[in-house]
Design an enzyme around this catalytic site. Structure first.
Site, PDB file in Angstrom:
ATOM      1  N   GLU A 106       0.842  -1.198   0.000  1.00 21.51           N
ATOM      2  CA  GLU A 106       0.000   0.000   0.000  1.00 21.51           C
ATOM      3  C   GLU A 106       0.869   1.237   0.000  1.00 21.51           C
ATOM      4  O   GLU A 106       1.995   1.201   0.496  1.00 21.51           O
ATOM      5  CB  GLU A 106      -0.799   0.078   1.318  1.00 21.51           C
ATOM      6  CG  GLU A 106      -2.157  -0.520   1.295  1.00 21.51           C
ATOM      7  CD  GLU A 106      -2.846  -0.378   2.661  1.00 21.51           C
ATOM      8  OE1 GLU A 106      -3.890  -0.982   2.798  1.00 21.51           O
ATOM      9  OE2 GLU A 106      -2.343   0.327   3.564  1.00 21.51           O
ATOM     10  N   ILE A 149       1.272   6.204   4.528  1.00 22.71           N
ATOM     11  CA  ILE A 149       0.948   7.534   5.056  1.00 22.71           C
ATOM     12  C   ILE A 149       1.872   7.798   6.230  1.00 22.71           C
ATOM     13  O   ILE A 149       1.920   7.025   7.181  1.00 22.71           O
ATOM     14  CB  ILE A 149      -0.527   7.634   5.511  1.00 22.71           C
ATOM     15  CG1 ILE A 149      -1.460   7.291   4.343  1.00 22.71           C
ATOM     16  CG2 ILE A 149      -0.827   9.039   6.019  1.00 22.71           C
ATOM     17  CD1 ILE A 149      -2.925   7.474   4.662  1.00 22.71           C
ATOM     18  N   HIS A 173      -5.307   7.313  13.724  1.00 19.24           N
ATOM     19  CA  HIS A 173      -6.116   6.096  13.701  1.00 19.24           C
ATOM     20  C   HIS A 173      -7.505   6.468  14.213  1.00 19.24           C
ATOM     21  O   HIS A 173      -7.663   6.798  15.384  1.00 19.24           O
ATOM     22  CB  HIS A 173      -5.458   5.029  14.587  1.00 19.24           C
ATOM     23  CG  HIS A 173      -6.277   3.777  14.760  1.00 19.24           C
ATOM     24  ND1 HIS A 173      -5.713   2.555  15.025  1.00 19.24           N
ATOM     25  CD2 HIS A 173      -7.600   3.548  14.700  1.00 19.24           C
ATOM     26  CE1 HIS A 173      -6.669   1.643  15.122  1.00 19.24           C
ATOM     27  NE2 HIS A 173      -7.822   2.223  14.940  1.00 19.24           N
ATOM     28  N   ASN A 215     -12.686  -4.871  12.616  1.00 17.99           N
ATOM     29  CA  ASN A 215     -12.706  -5.745  13.791  1.00 17.99           C
ATOM     30  C   ASN A 215     -14.125  -6.246  13.994  1.00 17.99           C
ATOM     31  O   ASN A 215     -15.060  -5.462  14.055  1.00 17.99           O
ATOM     32  CB  ASN A 215     -12.232  -4.990  15.023  1.00 17.99           C
ATOM     33  CG  ASN A 215     -10.819  -4.475  14.834  1.00 17.99           C
ATOM     34  OD1 ASN A 215      -9.968  -5.174  14.293  1.00 17.99           O
ATOM     35  ND2 ASN A 215     -10.570  -3.249  15.228  1.00 17.99           N
ATOM     36  N   ARG A 220     -15.394  -7.829  16.566  1.00 16.95           N
ATOM     37  CA  ARG A 220     -15.622  -8.118  17.986  1.00 16.95           C
ATOM     38  C   ARG A 220     -16.000  -6.839  18.735  1.00 16.95           C
ATOM     39  O   ARG A 220     -15.898  -5.738  18.195  1.00 16.95           O
ATOM     40  CB  ARG A 220     -14.310  -8.632  18.590  1.00 16.95           C
ATOM     41  CG  ARG A 220     -13.194  -7.593  18.408  1.00 16.95           C
ATOM     42  CD  ARG A 220     -11.899  -7.920  19.108  1.00 16.95           C
ATOM     43  NE  ARG A 220     -11.000  -6.774  19.086  1.00 16.95           N
ATOM     44  CZ  ARG A 220     -10.174  -6.478  18.101  1.00 16.95           C
ATOM     45  NH1 ARG A 220     -10.097  -7.255  17.028  1.00 16.95           N
ATOM     46  NH2 ARG A 220      -9.404  -5.397  18.159  1.00 16.95           N
ATOM     47  N   ARG A 247      -6.090   3.280  29.590  1.00 15.32           N
ATOM     48  CA  ARG A 247      -5.878   1.864  29.916  1.00 15.32           C
ATOM     49  C   ARG A 247      -4.832   1.789  31.035  1.00 15.32           C
ATOM     50  O   ARG A 247      -3.687   2.223  30.839  1.00 15.32           O
ATOM     51  CB  ARG A 247      -5.371   1.097  28.702  1.00 15.32           C
ATOM     52  CG  ARG A 247      -6.338   1.093  27.537  1.00 15.32           C
ATOM     53  CD  ARG A 247      -5.850   0.143  26.469  1.00 15.32           C
ATOM     54  NE  ARG A 247      -6.706   0.187  25.296  1.00 15.32           N
ATOM     55  CZ  ARG A 247      -6.693  -0.712  24.327  1.00 15.32           C
ATOM     56  NH1 ARG A 247      -5.848  -1.749  24.390  1.00 15.32           N
ATOM     57  NH2 ARG A 247      -7.492  -0.612  23.281  1.00 15.32           N
TER      58      ARG A 247
HETATM   59  C1  MV4 Z   1      -0.385   1.920   7.745  1.00 14.51           C
HETATM   60  C2  MV4 Z   1       0.286   3.089   8.158  1.00 14.51           C
HETATM   61  C3  MV4 Z   1       0.583   4.028   7.197  1.00 14.51           C
HETATM   62  N1  MV4 Z   1       0.259   3.811   5.899  1.00 14.51           N
HETATM   63  N2  MV4 Z   1      -0.692   1.755   6.440  1.00 14.51           N
HETATM   64  C4  MV4 Z   1      -0.442  -0.268  11.990  1.00 14.51           C
HETATM   65  C5  MV4 Z   1      -1.378  -1.307  12.455  1.00 14.51           C
HETATM   66  C6  MV4 Z   1      -1.888  -1.977  11.254  1.00 14.51           C
HETATM   67  N3  MV4 Z   1      -3.267  -2.260  11.399  1.00 14.51           N
HETATM   68  C7  MV4 Z   1      -1.644  -0.993  10.145  1.00 14.51           C
HETATM   69  N4  MV4 Z   1      -0.801   0.035  10.676  1.00 14.51           N
HETATM   70  C8  MV4 Z   1      -0.420   1.069   9.903  1.00 14.51           C
HETATM   71  N5  MV4 Z   1      -0.726   0.962   8.592  1.00 14.51           N
HETATM   72  C9  MV4 Z   1      -0.357   2.689   5.553  1.00 14.51           C
HETATM   73  N6  MV4 Z   1      -0.657   2.490   4.275  1.00 14.51           N
HETATM   74  C10 MV4 Z   1       0.594   3.230   9.498  1.00 14.51           C
HETATM   75  C11 MV4 Z   1       0.250   2.213  10.381  1.00 14.51           C
HETATM   76  C12 MV4 Z   1       0.612   2.430  11.749  1.00 14.51           C
HETATM   77  C13 MV4 Z   1      -0.349   2.652  12.736  1.00 14.51           C
HETATM   78  C14 MV4 Z   1      -1.711   2.638  12.455  1.00 14.51           C
HETATM   79  C15 MV4 Z   1      -2.647   2.836  13.448  1.00 14.51           C
HETATM   80  C16 MV4 Z   1      -2.235   3.065  14.751  1.00 14.51           C
HETATM   81  C17 MV4 Z   1      -0.909   3.086  15.049  1.00 14.51           C
HETATM   82  C18 MV4 Z   1       0.046   2.874  14.060  1.00 14.51           C
HETATM   83  C19 MV4 Z   1       1.401   2.911  14.384  1.00 14.51           C
HETATM   84  C20 MV4 Z   1       2.335   2.694  13.416  1.00 14.51           C
HETATM   85  C21 MV4 Z   1       1.941   2.436  12.103  1.00 14.51           C
END
Ligand code: MV4
Length: 448
Positions: free
Chosen positions: A204, A207, A212, A294, A296, A342
């Site tokens: 992908e 970013i 989040h 998710n 759940r 938490r």
């Molecule tokens: C990403 C991203 C940036 N760009 N995907 C981290 C958990 C997993 N579910 C996917 N994650 C990420 N995916 C793209 N294309 C950055 C993360 C990420 C992140 C995402 C949510 C919460 C915390 C994070 C910490 C580091 C990286």
């Protein structure tokens, strides 16, 4: 509507979420069965349930993950349904399948949906087909370095390689330039194979500083679906969330409606039922992209409950009974602001687990304070499970009011005998960037 009777529920979990599920069952007049490991004989969920069954040795693999033991307990106690909570078997399509075969209602979506969402490549494809925005990337698992290079030509750098069987951040690799691509692809594939027994990976666009943001949905078994707004979950460390809030300090009502409608439309198209969460990455320009779904109840569900007055567990059980949703989208209003900290039994600096006996304990109370916990004075936190011992949740009219209330509640919360993350939360509440809502998922890297 065709209604299934649910008079007795087995809770296939432990800790605060097992207690949380029992609270709602009790309000609904539903009898409860706790299951517990040999390490959890003195656990609070065991004391509060109507019945309790020991299902095995302390390690999760021999108790809370032991499907035959849990199904046996359900058969012996003659329950109508099983609530899996979060973690353990909550997203095991195999477990949901076995429950169905045994004529026990699994409180969650259909097994096929759980399975599909567990495959991140398939989930991405399904969401794209349902009109949910996804990041530019590979539609299928990557076969080899040559294919990766072709996709990289289209989407550019930086990009991220993710495990199809992953989730929660395991098996990810960021690639910043072409010359690293082949080696990083191989590393990711090897890590995925070792961690999940499945080396499939996808690509992908990456970013750099996302937030989040996740949308809570409720869907019944007849195709109706609503959303309960968003949660801001950017404050995390090594993919473990530390605190969450609702609403997000940066989401406008228009943005909320856009994200909510995308999630609701997708649920309707895939035939989703039960509570669920759409995780999105929010770019600095306000664009949002599907990350994972998710299937759940989540740890952070209380912040949504506080600002909507919904009881999400109540809705899960209603839906499992075959009832329709009890409110319409128009009846959902976001009121005030909620934050959840938490509280983990961990060193607040090194995050090393700190199990042991709680020698002194005081819970905060007063206006707008909720504590979801399963610990009590003299309780011994066992070393075998997740280190979260409590969730401290506040609600106030404004975000600033919620931060003030959280600072006060953290001051009044006393846990002695073990180390906890309370001091860390106090520092975060005092941070200027946190107070201004000026952060991304990189917050903790810059904070520590
Ligand atoms: C990403 C991203 C940036 N760009 N995907 C981290 C958990 C997993 N579910 C996917 N994650 C990420 N995916 C793209 N294309 C950055 C993360 C990420 C992140 C995402 C949510 C919460 C915390 C994070 C910490 C580091 C990286």
């Amino acid at each position: 509507m065709e209604n299934r009777e649910i008079k007795k529920v087995l809770i296939a979990n432990r800790g605060e979420i097992a207690c949380r599920i029992i609270w709602t069952c009790q309000e609904m007049g539903i009898r409860t069965v706790a299951v517990h490991s040999e390490a959890d004989k003195e656990a609070l969920h065991v004391k509060f349930a109507d019945e309790a069954v020991c299902i095995g040795k302390p390690p999760s693999s021999e108790s809370y993950l032991n499907i035959p033991a849990i199904i046996s307990a359900a058969e012996i106690t003659n329950v109508d349904a099983i609530h899996p909570g979060y973690g353990f078997l909550a997203e095991s399509s195999t477990f949901a399948d076995i429950c169905a075969e045994c004529n026990i209602k699994f409180i969650g979506p259909k097994p096929g949906i759980i399975k599909m969402m567990g495959d991140k490549v398939e989930a991405r494809r399904t969401m794209e087909a349902a009109g949910v925005p996804i990041l530019p990337g590979s539609p299928d698992p990557i076969a080899d370095a040559r294919e990766a290079q072709e996709i990289a030509k289209e989407i550019g750098f930086p990009l991220i390689v993710k495990a199809a069987a992953g989730g929660g951040g395991r098996g990810m690799r960021i690639v910043r330039e072409e010359k690293e691509l082949a080696s990083q692809l191989e590393t990711a594939q090897n890590e995925a194979e070792a961690a999940f027994g499945d080396g499939s990976v996808y690509i992908e666009r990456y970013i750099e500083r996302p937030r989040h943001i996740e949308i809570q949905v409720l869907a019944d078994e007849y195709g109706d679906c609503i959303h309960l707004g968003e949660r801001e979950c950017s404050i995390q460390r090594r993919h473990q969330k530390l605190l969450e809030e609702a609403p997000s300090p940066v989401i406008t009502p228009e943005q909320r409606e856009k994200m909510g409608l995308a999630a609701v439309k997708a649920c309707k198209e895939i035939g989703y039922s039960s509570a669920g969460t759409f995780e999105f990455l929010l770019d600095e320009d306000g664009s949002f992209y599907f990350m994972e779904m998710n299937t759940r109840i989540q740890v952070e569900h209380p912040v949504t409950e506080m600002v909507t007055l919904a009881d999400i567990v109540y809705n899960q059980i209603r839906i499992a009974k075959g009832e329709t949703l009890s409110y319409t989208q128009d009846e959902v209003q976001i009121v005030g602001h909620s934050i959840e900290c938490r509280i983990n039994a961990e060193d607040p600096v090194t995050f090393v687990p700190s199990p042991g006996k709680i020698t002194a304990f005081n819970l905060p109370g007063g206006p707008g304070v909720r504590v979801d916990t399963a610990v009590y004075p003299d309780y011994v936190v066992p070393p075998y499970y997740d280190s979260m011992i409590a969730k401290l949740i506040v609600h106030a009219r404004t975000r600033q009011g919620a931060i003030r209330r959280m600072r006060r509640a953290l001051e009044m919360m006393v846990v002695e005998g073990i180390k906890t993350t309370i001091p860390l939360h106090k520092r975060i509440m005092e941070d200027e960037r946190f107070q201004n809502g000026d952060f991304s998922t990189k917050f903790m890297e810059e904070f520590l």
